[in-house]
Design an enzyme around this catalytic site. Structure first.
Site, PDB file in Angstrom:
ATOM      1  N   ASP A  15       0.793  -1.242   0.000  1.00 51.65           N
ATOM      2  CA  ASP A  15       0.000   0.000   0.000  1.00 51.65           C
ATOM      3  C   ASP A  15       0.823   1.290   0.000  1.00 51.65           C
ATOM      4  O   ASP A  15       0.507   2.233   0.744  1.00 51.65           O
ATOM      5  CB  ASP A  15      -0.946   0.001   1.193  1.00 51.65           C
ATOM      6  CG  ASP A  15      -1.943  -1.135   1.168  1.00 51.65           C
ATOM      7  OD1 ASP A  15      -1.922  -1.943   0.225  1.00 51.65           O
ATOM      8  OD2 ASP A  15      -2.744  -1.233   2.121  1.00 51.65           O
ATOM      9  N   ASP A  56      -4.691  -0.878  -1.579  1.00 52.53           N
ATOM     10  CA  ASP A  56      -6.056  -0.719  -1.108  1.00 52.53           C
ATOM     11  C   ASP A  56      -6.861  -0.181  -2.284  1.00 52.53           C
ATOM     12  O   ASP A  56      -6.419   0.754  -2.970  1.00 52.53           O
ATOM     13  CB  ASP A  56      -6.093   0.296   0.050  1.00 52.53           C
ATOM     14  CG  ASP A  56      -6.355  -0.351   1.384  1.00 52.53           C
ATOM     15  OD1 ASP A  56      -6.312  -1.585   1.484  1.00 52.53           O
ATOM     16  OD2 ASP A  56      -6.596   0.385   2.362  1.00 52.53           O
ATOM     17  N   HIS A  62     -17.517   1.845   0.989  1.00 52.65           N
ATOM     18  CA  HIS A  62     -16.824   0.909   1.860  1.00 52.65           C
ATOM     19  C   HIS A  62     -17.185   1.120   3.323  1.00 52.65           C
ATOM     20  O   HIS A  62     -17.330   2.256   3.786  1.00 52.65           O
ATOM     21  CB  HIS A  62     -15.306   1.022   1.684  1.00 52.65           C
ATOM     22  CG  HIS A  62     -14.565  -0.147   2.233  1.00 52.65           C
ATOM     23  ND1 HIS A  62     -13.913  -0.114   3.439  1.00 52.65           N
ATOM     24  CD2 HIS A  62     -14.402  -1.413   1.747  1.00 52.65           C
ATOM     25  CE1 HIS A  62     -13.360  -1.293   3.668  1.00 52.65           C
ATOM     26  NE2 HIS A  62     -13.638  -2.096   2.665  1.00 52.65           N
ATOM     27  N   LYS A 128      -6.848  -4.953  -3.139  1.00 49.15           N
ATOM     28  CA  LYS A 128      -7.532  -5.567  -1.999  1.00 49.15           C
ATOM     29  C   LYS A 128      -8.530  -4.591  -1.400  1.00 49.15           C
ATOM     30  O   LYS A 128      -8.500  -3.394  -1.685  1.00 49.15           O
ATOM     31  CB  LYS A 128      -6.519  -6.015  -0.940  1.00 49.15           C
ATOM     32  CG  LYS A 128      -5.709  -4.892  -0.305  1.00 49.15           C
ATOM     33  CD  LYS A 128      -4.684  -5.458   0.669  1.00 49.15           C
ATOM     34  CE  LYS A 128      -3.798  -4.378   1.267  1.00 49.15           C
ATOM     35  NZ  LYS A 128      -4.480  -3.466   2.180  1.00 49.15           N
ATOM     36  N   CYS A 182      -1.887  -2.700   7.801  1.00 48.27           N
ATOM     37  CA  CYS A 182      -1.820  -3.624   6.664  1.00 48.27           C
ATOM     38  C   CYS A 182      -0.509  -4.392   6.581  1.00 48.27           C
ATOM     39  O   CYS A 182      -0.508  -5.547   6.156  1.00 48.27           O
ATOM     40  CB  CYS A 182      -2.091  -2.862   5.371  1.00 48.27           C
ATOM     41  SG  CYS A 182      -3.791  -2.211   5.291  1.00 48.27           S
TER      42      CYS A 182
END
Length: 239
Positions: A15, A56, A62, A128, A182
């Site tokens: 990320d 991401d 979301h 992801k 992450c």
């Protein structure tokens, strides 16, 4: 590393996206952009069998976006909502999900890898967090441990564990952002699914920098080795 143990390594760069980097990222990790030279050094090492970048890549609706929930309990960083397991037959399983500012929305500039990262040797870019109703910090699985690659409605664009195994990878080195979310989740899941997992300390930064010592203990307790750029494993990858 144990003598005579099979060894074939992959690098996962987590990320390194505009929204996670100062000065303009909506969820900027302090000093997040400064680790790019370390990551480029690792990407250039010939000893890696695979080099993977993760992104991401969230839909606008979301569940982790604070603005998608009614106030007043919708404050980024401090508020939580209940999230249910999306896997068939497991919908009754739930956990709390921390809320964040809107970040890394699919097809926006904030979701792009920062230009400081040299992606010329990258083998795979994996998206992801694409499923709206569930968080996904780790590239290996969502917050409930589900991995459902395939259709665009699913959480992740590729089964990373399967891709690594197909190349005979035994060890995974993890760097990127953020160390307390992450990166931590990806490294712990790498160990959970059977890889020897390593985090390079100079190659990550945390959302809350003061948390790093606690995160290192959590990583070690989960079977992840936290090493430096001077570790023999890293030096050996340059040969």
């Amino acid at each position: 590393m144990a003598a005579n143990r099979p060894f074939k390594s992959a690098l996962i760069v987590v990320d390194m996206q505009e929204d996670f980097c100062p000065p303009n990222g909506s969820l900027a990790v302090p000093e997040g952009r400064t680790i790019a030279p370390i990551i480029n050094t690792l990407l250039s090492k010939p000893g890696f069998t695979m080099r993977i970048l993760t992104k991401d890549y969230h839909p606008k609706d979301h569940i982790s976006f604070a603005s998608n929930h009614p106030g007043p309990e919708n404050q980024p960083f401090s508020s939580y909502v209940t999230m249910n397991n999306p896997a068939p037959g497991k919908e009754s399983e739930s956990k709390l999900q921390q809320l964040w500012p809107v970040h890394c929305v699919a097809d926006t500039a904030g979701a792009e890898i920062i230009p400081e990262i040299d992606s010329s040797n990258v083998d795979l870019v994996v998206r992801k967090g694409m499923r709206p109703e569930v968080e996904m910090y780790s590239v290996f699985a969502d917050a409930f441990g589900n991995c459902d690659p395939g259709a665009h409605t699913h959480s992740v664009s590729l089964d990373v564990a399967a891709a690594l195994r197909a190349q005979g990878v035994t060890d995974v080195v993890v760097v990127g952002l953020a160390g307390d979310y992450c990166v931590k989740a990806t490294a712990i899941d790498a160990a959970r699914v059977g890889f020897k997992s390593w985090v390079v300390e100079e190659g990550t930064k945390c959302v809350v920098p003061a948390n790093w010592e606690d995160i290192k203990r959590e990583l070690k307790d989960s079977g992840v080795s936290v090493i430096s750029m001077g570790d023999p494993l890293i030096e050996g990858l340059g040969k």
